[in-house]
Write an enzyme that holds these catalytic residues in place. Structure first.
Site, PDB file in Angstrom:
ATOM      1  CG  HIS B 220      -2.084   1.064   0.808  1.00 42.34           C
ATOM      2  ND1 HIS B 220      -3.011   0.932  -0.205  1.00 42.34           N
ATOM      3  CD2 HIS B 220      -2.260   2.284   1.303  1.00 42.34           C
ATOM      4  CE1 HIS B 220      -3.716   2.033  -0.298  1.00 42.34           C
ATOM      5  NE2 HIS B 220      -3.301   2.878   0.604  1.00 42.34           N
ATOM      6  CE1 TYR B 224      -1.750   8.249  -0.456  1.00 40.65           C
ATOM      7  CE2 TYR B 224      -2.027   5.900  -0.087  1.00 40.65           C
ATOM      8  CZ  TYR B 224      -2.565   7.156  -0.219  1.00 40.65           C
ATOM      9  OH  TYR B 224      -3.917   7.332  -0.145  1.00 40.65           O
ATOM     10  CG  HIS B 371      -8.901   1.369  -7.741  1.00 43.27           C
ATOM     11  ND1 HIS B 371      -9.430   2.587  -7.391  1.00 43.27           N
ATOM     12  CD2 HIS B 371      -7.850   1.160  -6.922  1.00 43.27           C
ATOM     13  CE1 HIS B 371      -8.712   3.087  -6.392  1.00 43.27           C
ATOM     14  NE2 HIS B 371      -7.749   2.237  -6.092  1.00 43.27           N
ATOM     15  CG  PHE B 372      -4.370  -1.199 -10.555  1.00 48.94           C
ATOM     16  CD1 PHE B 372      -3.945  -1.412 -11.841  1.00 48.94           C
ATOM     17  CD2 PHE B 372      -4.714  -2.277  -9.756  1.00 48.94           C
ATOM     18  CE1 PHE B 372      -3.881  -2.687 -12.342  1.00 48.94           C
ATOM     19  CE2 PHE B 372      -4.650  -3.557 -10.260  1.00 48.94           C
ATOM     20  CZ  PHE B 372      -4.236  -3.762 -11.560  1.00 48.94           C
ATOM     21  CG  HIS B 373      -5.331   0.365 -15.845  1.00 48.33           C
ATOM     22  ND1 HIS B 373      -5.543  -0.916 -15.422  1.00 48.33           N
ATOM     23  CD2 HIS B 373      -4.232   0.309 -16.645  1.00 48.33           C
ATOM     24  CE1 HIS B 373      -4.636  -1.726 -15.954  1.00 48.33           C
ATOM     25  NE2 HIS B 373      -3.813  -1.003 -16.686  1.00 48.33           N
ATOM     26  NE  ARG B 436      -6.182  -8.103  -9.888  1.00 49.88           N
ATOM     27  CZ  ARG B 436      -5.416  -7.504  -8.960  1.00 49.88           C
ATOM     28  NH1 ARG B 436      -5.792  -7.534  -7.682  1.00 49.88           N
ATOM     29  NH2 ARG B 436      -4.324  -6.886  -9.276  1.00 49.88           N
ATOM     30  NE  ARG B 437      -2.881 -10.011 -10.554  1.00 47.83           N
ATOM     31  CZ  ARG B 437      -2.173 -10.031  -9.445  1.00 47.83           C
ATOM     32  NH1 ARG B 437      -2.419 -10.939  -8.526  1.00 47.83           N
ATOM     33  NH2 ARG B 437      -1.217  -9.170  -9.243  1.00 47.83           N
TER      34      ARG B 437
END
Lengths: 156, 553
Positions: B220, B224, B371-373, B436-437
């Site tokens: 996580h 950041y 989300h992470f894209h 996913r994946r």
């Protein structure tokens, strides 16, 4: 440190919503017992098939309103592969893995459990609607990850 | 002051950025292949498989591109704001750079040779070649050497400027490095004491749940580590580009300090649906996760306050008149503004993901990929693009020509459109339940699985179109990088030099304790101890027999 008046309002608004969010999540978790799947029981991943209850996987009635489903995940499938459970009764799912990490995920339900070797994951769920539900693995587990699936028949 | 930074420091920074873009080139090509494989439009030769490509995509973009680019940016900014590096700082920085290059090469070779199709999360007991983990460990060690050499540069400056607060850019760099070093402790412990001995066969088994928790202790704050350098550009670079000042020096510093505190003791929110962690500890870390909303809201306020103040100074009237006065034709600004806009749904999605019970709905579905894209893939990546447009010319001493500016606009617009299509499709598919994946699959023609892809937005074609646009955009970016490196005309006069925009920030009212790092490091470790000690002890003391390694690919 100087905070602009508008910034104070903005941050107070943010913190109040934060407290409201967390209270809702906390109350539903600890007062209404809405937890994501979990469990602290462990198992020897090499001796799954010899260890109760995984020596006899499948559906078992515990009492009038509760059934237990014991499942073993492995690359690339589930044991037993076909099960039938009643609608409207609480089902206690217990899953573990004999090899790598998998998931036991029933599409269109809240059952979305990580299956970790050495650990027993548990989730309680009641199906409202009868029908055939797709179960799949959503944690990458190898070359056959995308074919790892089964179905659960929910009957009246 | 439009001075260019020292030549040797420029070379150091540029080397990092170019290695980053080399990884970006291969990584985005892998991404293109993925959308077509999922679409069943292409078949791979039998020496290559989907999960190998997916591993390369994740490792090269999320770990390699980001880390190299970030250090290139930090090195340039530190040289710009604190002055030219001394020989020690520069020497150690090069050592760090080469360690990272060697590590990356090792890891990439193991992936290409098919010995490490374990994805970038490398969850045990999937067992890659030992060299895969050694390579990753070298990347981390290299980044530490680099990080400490930058901190060394900062200490030298502090000694020469007693009782002064450091420039905002340097302060934020130090905060980012502190966060990174503390975060990496988890992965270093896992690599040295768990993965490497196990993968080389020195020990038989691995404690799976412990390795997962150590990974997410790192995983996580890793996000950041990507985000903070982007925030540095938002806080320090953007106000200069639009002709304004930093809204509040003190609040900018405070928000970075809060990010150090609240981005580490939160890894369990990636493990909400797994056994081995008591519900109480999961919930506690959910609460700590949500605390990060406070510095995020402070950041959003500061940025828009700067926009409004500057826009009004330029004559913007009425409630929103200032908005039209912003320099929309300046690609350095527009790129970063679009990046910020993407972070609004990105951040909101993150709150959903971390919301304890709600996590069950989306955990490991395509939603997470979406989300992470729209977090690292757009807000972070597009900020880095916006930096690239001026940083590379600044480092190479070349001009930023009109035609490159035009291409840069096309590049960011296509990236935004491609990402919007692809990530919207991924979010919807995830809500419907698509995992996913996964390589191409219809789950034996299961109706539920087939229906996922029937939507107007949620179908393979939308995702493939989005992915193709993204790849074209990525290639355009590579073209811009190459041209500004070797072909753009040299800047001959002072006025032609492309500047490194650093906004004025007034530290007059900033409390000194904000720069007392030991306070924040202390509180950070206290929070980590509270959130992690008991559950980790539990994982060690009540560990089941460990797992042997598996190669299931």
């Amino acid at each position: 440190m100087h905070f602009h008046r508008f910034e104070k309002i903005w941050l107070i608004f943010g913190m109040v919503s934060l407290i409201v969010f967390l209270s809702i999540v906390g109350v539903s978790a600890f007062a209404m017992d809405q937890h994501p799947s979990g469990g602290m029981d462990t198992i020897d991943p090499e001796k799954v098939e010899e260890t109760p209850p995984f020596d006899d996987p499948g559906v078992r009635q515990i009492d009038e309103d509760t059934y237990e489903v014991v499942m073993i995940a492995m690359a690339f499938g589930y044991e037993p592969s076909q099960i039938e459970v009643p609608a409207g009764k609480e089902i206690v799912f217990k899953v573990t893995s004999t090899d790598v990490t998998h998931s036991f995920t029933i599409v269109d339900t809240k059952v979305n459990m990580m299956v970790i070797p050495g650990q027993i994951n548990e989730k309680r769920y009641t199906f409202d609607e009868p029908g055939e539900y797709l179960v799949l693995c959503n944690e990458y587990c190898g070359a056959g990850h995308h074919v790892m699936s089964t179905t659960i028949k929910v009957v009246e | 002051m439009n001075s260019i930074i020292d030549k040797q420091d420029r070379k150091l920074a540029l080397s990092h950025i170019l290695v980053g873009y080399f990884a970006f080139l291969i990584g985005t090509f892998c991404g293109l292949l993925q959308v077509f494989i999922r679409n069943d439009a292409i078949e791979l030769p039998n020496w290559l498989d989907y999960y190998q490509i997916l591993t390369a995509h994740g490792v090269l973009l999320a770990l390699v591109f980001t880390t190299f680019f970030i250090f290139g940016f930090l090195i340039s900014g530190m040289s710009k704001t604190l002055g030219t590096f001394g020989p020690k700082t520069r020497g150690f920085s090069w050592i760090g750079f080469y360690l990272m290059v060697i590590g990356t090469t090792m890891t990439t070779v193991t992936i290409i040779s098919g010995q490490a199709s374990v994805l970038y999360t490398f969850y045990a007991p999937l067992q890659a070649s030992g060299w895969f983990y050694v390579g990753l460990a070298l990347v981390i060690v290299g980044s530490w050497v680099l990080g400490f050499s930058l901190i060394g540069h900062y200490i030298v400056w502090k000694k020469a400027h007693k009782k002064q607060l450091s420039p905002l850019f340097a302060f934020m760099t130090v905060a980012t490095i502190i966060l990174w070093v503390i975060a990496c402790l988890g992965i270093v412990v896992a690599a040295l004491f768990q993965f490497i001995p196990w993968a080389f066969g020195w020990v038989e088994t691995i404690n799976v749940e412990l390795s997962r928790s150590l990974f997410w202790y790192f995983g996580h704050p890793l996000v950041y580590f990507w985000l903070l350098p982007a925030y540095m550009a938002w806080y320090v670079v953007v106000p200069k580009i639009i002709g304004g000042k930093v809204f509040s020096d003190a609040l900018a510093r405070l928000s970075f300090v809060l990010f150090i505190l609240f981005s580490i003791p939160v890894g369990f929110h990636h493990q909400l649906t797994e056994p081995g962690i008591e519900s109480f500890w999961k919930f506690l870390q959910v609460v700590l996760t949500f605390m990060v909303i406070i510095p995020s809201l402070m950041t959003a306020f500061s940025l828009f306050a700067t926009f409004e103040i500057t826009g009004r100074k330029k004559g913007g009237r009425g409630l929103f008149g200032w908005f039209t006065k912003l320099p929309w034709r300046d690609v350095r600004f527009t790129s970063i503004f679009i990046a910020m806009a993407f972070f609004i749904p990105g951040g909101a999605g993150g709150i959903i993901n971390a919301s304890f019970q709600m996590n069950e709905v989306i955990h490991n579905t395509m939603w997470v990929v979406g989300h992470f894209h729209i977090t690292v893939g757009t807000p972070v990546a597009m900020t880095f693009m916006g930096i690239t447009f001026w940083l590379i010319p600044h480092l190479t001493g070349r001009k930023l020509t009109k035609s490159i500016k035009k291409l840069a606009f096309i590049q960011i617009i296509t990236w935004a459109i491609g990402m919007l299509l692809m990530s919207t499709s991924q979010h919807i598919l995830g809500l419907l339940g698509a995992p996913r994946r996964t390589s191409y699959t219809g789950y034996n023609g299961n109706n539920v699985a087939l229906e996922w892809f029937d939507g107007i937005l949620s179908n393979h074609v939308t995702m493939a179109i989005g992915g193709s646009i993204l790849f074209l955009s990525a290639m355009l970016l590579i073209y811009i990088v190459v041209i500004t490196c070797v072909a753009s005309p040299k800047a001959t006069t002072e006025a032609e030099l492309v500047e490194f925009p650093i906004a004025e920030s007034d530290p007059g009212a900033t409390p000194r304790f904000l720069e007392n790092w030991w306070i924040w490091i202390g509180i950070c470790f206290a929070l980590i101890a509270i959130a992690y000690t008991i559950p980790i002890m539990d994982m060690i003391q009540h560990a089941p027999p460990g797992s042997t390694g598996f190669q299931t690919w």
